[in-house]
Design an enzyme around this catalytic site. Structure first.
Site, PDB file in Angstrom:
ATOM      1  N   THR A   1      28.763 -18.925  16.080  1.00  0.00           N
ATOM      2  CA  THR A   1      29.676 -19.096  14.939  1.00  0.00           C
ATOM      3  C   THR A   1      30.934 -19.830  15.383  1.00  0.00           C
ATOM      4  O   THR A   1      31.413 -19.621  16.498  1.00  0.00           O
ATOM      5  CB  THR A   1      30.043 -17.745  14.267  1.00  0.00           C
ATOM      6  OG1 THR A   1      30.983 -17.994  13.212  1.00  0.00           O
ATOM      7  CG2 THR A   1      30.619 -16.730  15.232  1.00  0.00           C
ATOM      8  N   SER A   2      31.450 -20.665  14.463  1.00  0.00           N
ATOM      9  CA  SER A   2      32.691 -21.386  14.760  1.00  0.00           C
ATOM     10  C   SER A   2      33.891 -20.447  14.667  1.00  0.00           C
ATOM     11  O   SER A   2      34.979 -20.787  15.116  1.00  0.00           O
ATOM     12  CB  SER A   2      32.877 -22.539  13.776  1.00  0.00           C
ATOM     13  OG  SER A   2      32.936 -22.032  12.450  1.00  0.00           O
TER      14      SER A   2
ATOM     15  N   PRO B   1      27.383 -23.333  22.495  1.00  0.00           N
ATOM     16  CA  PRO B   1      27.461 -24.525  23.355  1.00  0.00           C
ATOM     17  C   PRO B   1      28.846 -25.170  23.341  1.00  0.00           C
ATOM     18  O   PRO B   1      29.190 -25.943  24.239  1.00  0.00           O
ATOM     19  CB  PRO B   1      26.414 -25.479  22.768  1.00  0.00           C
ATOM     20  CG  PRO B   1      26.056 -24.948  21.434  1.00  0.00           C
ATOM     21  CD  PRO B   1      26.448 -23.506  21.383  1.00  0.00           C
TER      22      PRO B   1
ATOM     23  N   CYS C   1      18.260 -16.868 -16.378  1.00  0.00           N
ATOM     24  CA  CYS C   1      18.007 -15.426 -16.316  1.00  0.00           C
ATOM     25  C   CYS C   1      16.874 -15.024 -17.270  1.00  0.00           C
ATOM     26  O   CYS C   1      16.908 -15.378 -18.451  1.00  0.00           O
ATOM     27  CB  CYS C   1      19.291 -14.681 -16.674  1.00  0.00           C
ATOM     28  SG  CYS C   1      19.087 -12.906 -16.822  1.00  0.00           S
TER      29      CYS C   1
ATOM     30  N   HIS D   1      27.521 -12.601   3.967  1.00  0.00           N
ATOM     31  CA  HIS D   1      27.660 -13.678   2.978  1.00  0.00           C
ATOM     32  C   HIS D   1      26.455 -13.783   2.039  1.00  0.00           C
ATOM     33  O   HIS D   1      26.218 -14.828   1.454  1.00  0.00           O
ATOM     34  CB  HIS D   1      27.921 -15.020   3.691  1.00  0.00           C
ATOM     35  CG  HIS D   1      29.227 -15.057   4.419  1.00  0.00           C
ATOM     36  ND1 HIS D   1      29.511 -15.951   5.445  1.00  0.00           N
ATOM     37  CD2 HIS D   1      30.357 -14.306   4.269  1.00  0.00           C
ATOM     38  CE1 HIS D   1      30.744 -15.732   5.875  1.00  0.00           C
ATOM     39  NE2 HIS D   1      31.275 -14.742   5.204  1.00  0.00           N
TER      40      HIS D   1
ATOM     41  N   GLN E   1      26.527 -13.706   9.309  1.00  0.00           N
ATOM     42  CA  GLN E   1      27.107 -14.516   8.234  1.00  0.00           C
ATOM     43  C   GLN E   1      26.014 -15.370   7.596  1.00  0.00           C
ATOM     44  O   GLN E   1      26.242 -16.038   6.598  1.00  0.00           O
ATOM     45  CB  GLN E   1      28.189 -15.435   8.798  1.00  0.00           C
ATOM     46  CG  GLN E   1      29.352 -14.707   9.459  1.00  0.00           C
ATOM     47  CD  GLN E   1      30.251 -15.675  10.222  1.00  0.00           C
ATOM     48  OE1 GLN E   1      31.087 -16.343   9.660  1.00  0.00           O
ATOM     49  NE2 GLN E   1      30.052 -15.748  11.533  1.00  0.00           N
TER      50      GLN E   1
HETATM   51  C1  BJW Z   1      25.324 -23.003  18.294  1.00  0.00           C
HETATM   52  C2  BJW Z   1      24.124 -23.679  18.449  1.00  0.00           C
HETATM   53  C3  BJW Z   1      23.094 -23.035  19.177  1.00  0.00           C
HETATM   54  C4  BJW Z   1      25.476 -24.904  17.275  1.00  0.00           C
HETATM   55  N1  BJW Z   1      23.316 -21.816  19.685  1.00  0.00           N
HETATM   56  N2  BJW Z   1      25.510 -21.809  18.809  1.00  0.00           N
HETATM   57  C5  BJW Z   1      42.728 -15.797   6.374  1.00  0.00           C
HETATM   58  C6  BJW Z   1      43.333 -16.978   6.755  1.00  0.00           C
HETATM   59  C7  BJW Z   1      42.991 -18.179   6.128  1.00  0.00           C
HETATM   60  C8  BJW Z   1      42.048 -18.211   5.100  1.00  0.00           C
HETATM   61  C9  BJW Z   1      41.461 -17.038   4.732  1.00  0.00           C
HETATM   62  C10 BJW Z   1      41.807 -15.849   5.353  1.00  0.00           C
HETATM   63  N3  BJW Z   1      41.073 -14.862   4.786  1.00  0.00           N
HETATM   64  C11 BJW Z   1      40.283 -15.417   3.839  1.00  0.00           C
HETATM   65  C12 BJW Z   1      40.503 -16.735   3.774  1.00  0.00           C
HETATM   66  C13 BJW Z   1      39.854 -17.699   2.868  1.00  0.00           C
HETATM   67  C14 BJW Z   1      38.457 -18.051   3.248  1.00  0.00           C
HETATM   68  C15 BJW Z   1      38.427 -18.650   4.642  1.00  0.00           C
HETATM   69  O1  BJW Z   1      37.985 -18.047   5.594  1.00  0.00           O
HETATM   70  N4  BJW Z   1      38.873 -19.858   4.772  1.00  0.00           N
HETATM   71  C16 BJW Z   1      38.855 -20.540   6.058  1.00  0.00           C
HETATM   72  C17 BJW Z   1      37.995 -21.777   5.980  1.00  0.00           C
HETATM   73  C18 BJW Z   1      40.235 -20.787   6.509  1.00  0.00           C
HETATM   74  N5  BJW Z   1      37.565 -16.900   3.170  1.00  0.00           N
HETATM   75  C19 BJW Z   1      37.040 -16.508   2.023  1.00  0.00           C
HETATM   76  O2  BJW Z   1      37.306 -17.086   0.979  1.00  0.00           O
HETATM   77  C20 BJW Z   1      36.123 -15.302   2.046  1.00  0.00           C
HETATM   78  N6  BJW Z   1      36.494 -14.415   1.017  1.00  0.00           N
HETATM   79  C21 BJW Z   1      37.612 -13.708   1.044  1.00  0.00           C
HETATM   80  O3  BJW Z   1      38.345 -13.667   1.993  1.00  0.00           O
HETATM   81  O4  BJW Z   1      37.846 -13.019  -0.117  1.00  0.00           O
HETATM   82  C22 BJW Z   1      39.066 -12.318  -0.274  1.00  0.00           C
HETATM   83  C23 BJW Z   1      38.989 -11.610  -1.612  1.00  0.00           C
HETATM   84  C24 BJW Z   1      39.182 -10.258  -1.648  1.00  0.00           C
HETATM   85  C25 BJW Z   1      39.108  -9.582  -2.884  1.00  0.00           C
HETATM   86  C26 BJW Z   1      38.806 -10.291  -4.028  1.00  0.00           C
HETATM   87  C27 BJW Z   1      38.588 -11.648  -3.982  1.00  0.00           C
HETATM   88  C28 BJW Z   1      38.676 -12.300  -2.750  1.00  0.00           C
HETATM   89  C29 BJW Z   1      34.688 -15.705   1.745  1.00  0.00           C
HETATM   90  C30 BJW Z   1      34.099 -16.587   2.767  1.00  0.00           C
HETATM   91  C31 BJW Z   1      32.709 -17.039   2.335  1.00  0.00           C
HETATM   92  C32 BJW Z   1      32.090 -18.042   3.273  1.00  0.00           C
HETATM   93  N7  BJW Z   1      30.928 -18.579   2.663  1.00  0.00           N
HETATM   94  C33 BJW Z   1      30.096 -19.538   3.400  1.00  0.00           C
HETATM   95  C34 BJW Z   1      28.976 -20.034   2.444  1.00  0.00           C
HETATM   96  C35 BJW Z   1      27.939 -18.927   2.256  1.00  0.00           C
HETATM   97  C36 BJW Z   1      26.819 -19.356   1.377  1.00  0.00           C
HETATM   98  C37 BJW Z   1      26.034 -20.478   1.968  1.00  0.00           C
HETATM   99  O5  BJW Z   1      25.400 -20.337   3.014  1.00  0.00           O
HETATM  100  O6  BJW Z   1      26.053 -21.541   1.342  1.00  0.00           O
HETATM  101  O7  BJW Z   1      29.512 -18.907   4.541  1.00  0.00           O
HETATM  102  S1  BJW Z   1      31.031 -20.857   4.090  1.00  0.00           S
HETATM  103  C38 BJW Z   1      30.063 -21.004   5.553  1.00  0.00           C
HETATM  104  O8  BJW Z   1      30.876 -20.682   6.695  1.00  0.00           O
HETATM  105  C39 BJW Z   1      28.997 -19.893   5.461  1.00  0.00           C
HETATM  106  C40 BJW Z   1      28.973 -19.366   6.860  1.00  0.00           C
HETATM  107  O9  BJW Z   1      28.437 -18.062   6.875  1.00  0.00           O
HETATM  108  C41 BJW Z   1      30.423 -19.433   7.261  1.00  0.00           C
HETATM  109  C42 BJW Z   1      30.661 -19.433   8.750  1.00  0.00           C
HETATM  110  O10 BJW Z   1      30.113 -20.555   9.353  1.00  0.00           O
HETATM  111  P1  BJW Z   1      29.384 -20.406  10.769  1.00  0.00           P
HETATM  112  O11 BJW Z   1      28.195 -19.554  10.615  1.00  0.00           O
HETATM  113  O12 BJW Z   1      30.359 -20.035  11.776  1.00  0.00           O
HETATM  114  O13 BJW Z   1      28.825 -21.906  10.978  1.00  0.00           O
HETATM  115  P2  BJW Z   1      29.588 -23.197  11.566  1.00  0.00           P
HETATM  116  O14 BJW Z   1      28.819 -24.368  11.154  1.00  0.00           O
HETATM  117  O15 BJW Z   1      31.023 -23.172  11.207  1.00  0.00           O
HETATM  118  O16 BJW Z   1      29.510 -23.010  13.139  1.00  0.00           O
HETATM  119  C43 BJW Z   1      28.292 -23.076  13.835  1.00  0.00           C
HETATM  120  C44 BJW Z   1      28.556 -22.770  15.286  1.00  0.00           C
HETATM  121  O17 BJW Z   1      27.309 -22.740  15.967  1.00  0.00           O
HETATM  122  C45 BJW Z   1      29.403 -23.830  16.011  1.00  0.00           C
HETATM  123  O18 BJW Z   1      30.430 -23.175  16.741  1.00  0.00           O
HETATM  124  C46 BJW Z   1      28.418 -24.499  16.967  1.00  0.00           C
HETATM  125  O19 BJW Z   1      29.013 -24.931  18.185  1.00  0.00           O
HETATM  126  C47 BJW Z   1      27.435 -23.394  17.209  1.00  0.00           C
HETATM  127  N8  BJW Z   1      26.070 -23.808  17.605  1.00  0.00           N
HETATM  128  N9  BJW Z   1      24.148 -24.902  17.871  1.00  0.00           N
HETATM  129  C48 BJW Z   1      24.463 -21.237  19.531  1.00  0.00           C
HETATM  130  N10 BJW Z   1      21.831 -23.628  19.420  1.00  0.00           N
HETATM  131 ZN    ZN Z   2      21.290 -12.393 -17.403  1.00  0.00          ZN
END
Ligand code: BJW
Ligand code: ZN
Length: 238
Positions: free
Chosen positions: A188-189, A214, A147, A118, A100
């Protein structure tokens, strides 16, 4: 440590391992995660930064956030977790890494079979024409960048809330989850869909699911084995 021994055993016999990684895998490289203490969203609401609406409202603000993160990432190096996963690719011809993360550190560590769910923070795409470029400059010359082909505002080629994941990438990831015999969920969370569902799909199709984190996550309940700890530290012992 019992969890590490067990993971070693599972890896040894696995023919089709996959890993799903999140921001936590890059935490030990000094890149902040999104949620939780010290997270990038402690002082911002996701809908103010990581949505197409936020970008349409204030492209400069959103770009400042990405520019700040590009500066941090440019100085970061892969850690032992990234390195482990890159080496696993050499050991297991059918290993795939599904991330991700947008930071590119898996590729910097040498991983080649990587699927970026992503997008990637180093790529930009035009909001008006098909122009799509890699731009490694830190800082960028202007914010928001324009652009070179049509002059419109460029955006980071990442996936925001409400946007579809790259179709081929997600379809391939889904298929890989279904055919996995071992599915690692690292740093990942599990809060974001549809990425988190890959772990559930793998489990549904018979994979052993192992989490390294963790803290407890939304996917801890799905895991057959949950190893509590930092991924770089844990994986350097496997
Ligand atoms: C450690 C550590 C160490 C700390 N070692 N671990 C179903 C139900 C409800 C909602 C939805 C659903 N389906 C879709 C949705 C909506 C939405 C969504 O998920 N919402 C939820 C919040 C509820 N999803 C979307 O909108 C997605 N699109 C979609 O579904 O489109 C449908 C569609 C179809 C057709 C046409 C049109 C639409 C898109 C999701 C995009 C997410 N984007 C982001 C930003 C990316 C760009 C950027 O980087 O700026 O992606 S949001 C952000 O969260 C980023 C990450 O990739 C993503 C996940 O986060 P991640 O990586 O898990 O990080 P954290 O901070 O959450 O967790 C870190 C973890 O690490 C923690 O657990 C710590 O404990 C741990 N940790 N140190 C190991 N040393
Ligand atoms: Zn352009």
């Amino acid at each position: 440590m019992k969890g590490v021994d067990e993971l070693q055993r599972l890896l040894k016999k696995s023919k089709r391992p996959r890993a799903l990684t999140g921001a936590g895998v890059s935490a030990e490289s000094g890149i902040p995660t999104f949620r939780g203490p010290g997270g990038l969203w402690r002082n911002f609401r996701p809908q103010d930064l990581a949505t197409p609406e936020a970008f349409a409202r204030d492209p400069k603000l959103v770009w400042e956030w990405y520019s700040f993160r590009r500066e941090i990432i440019a100085q970061a190096k892969p850690n032992a977790g990234h390195t482990f996963l890159a080496l696993l690719e050499n050991e297991k011809p059918d290993f795939w890494l599904i991330t991700q993360n947008v930071d590119g550190l898996h590729q910097d560590a040498g991983s080649r079979r990587v699927l970026e769910l992503h997008g990637n923070i180093w790529r930009l795409r035009c909001t008006a024409c098909p122009k799509y470029v890699e731009d490694l400059r830190v800082p960028l010359a202007t914010l928001p960048p324009k652009c070179g082909a049509c002059g419109a505002v460029m955006r980071p080629a990442v996936v925001w809330f409400g946007e579809a994941l790259p179709e081929g990438t997600f379809a391939k990831s889904w298929e890989l989850a279904q055919t996995a015999d071992l599915f690692l969920v690292i740093g990942t969370s599990g809060a974001v869909e549809p990425a988190a569902s890959l772990a559930r799909e793998a489990k549904k199709n018979g994979a052993v699911v192992v989490e390294i984190n963790p803290e407890a996550s939304a996917l801890t309940g799905v895991a057959d084995l949950s190893i509590k700890g930092e991924s770089g530290e844990i994986l350097s012992r496997v």
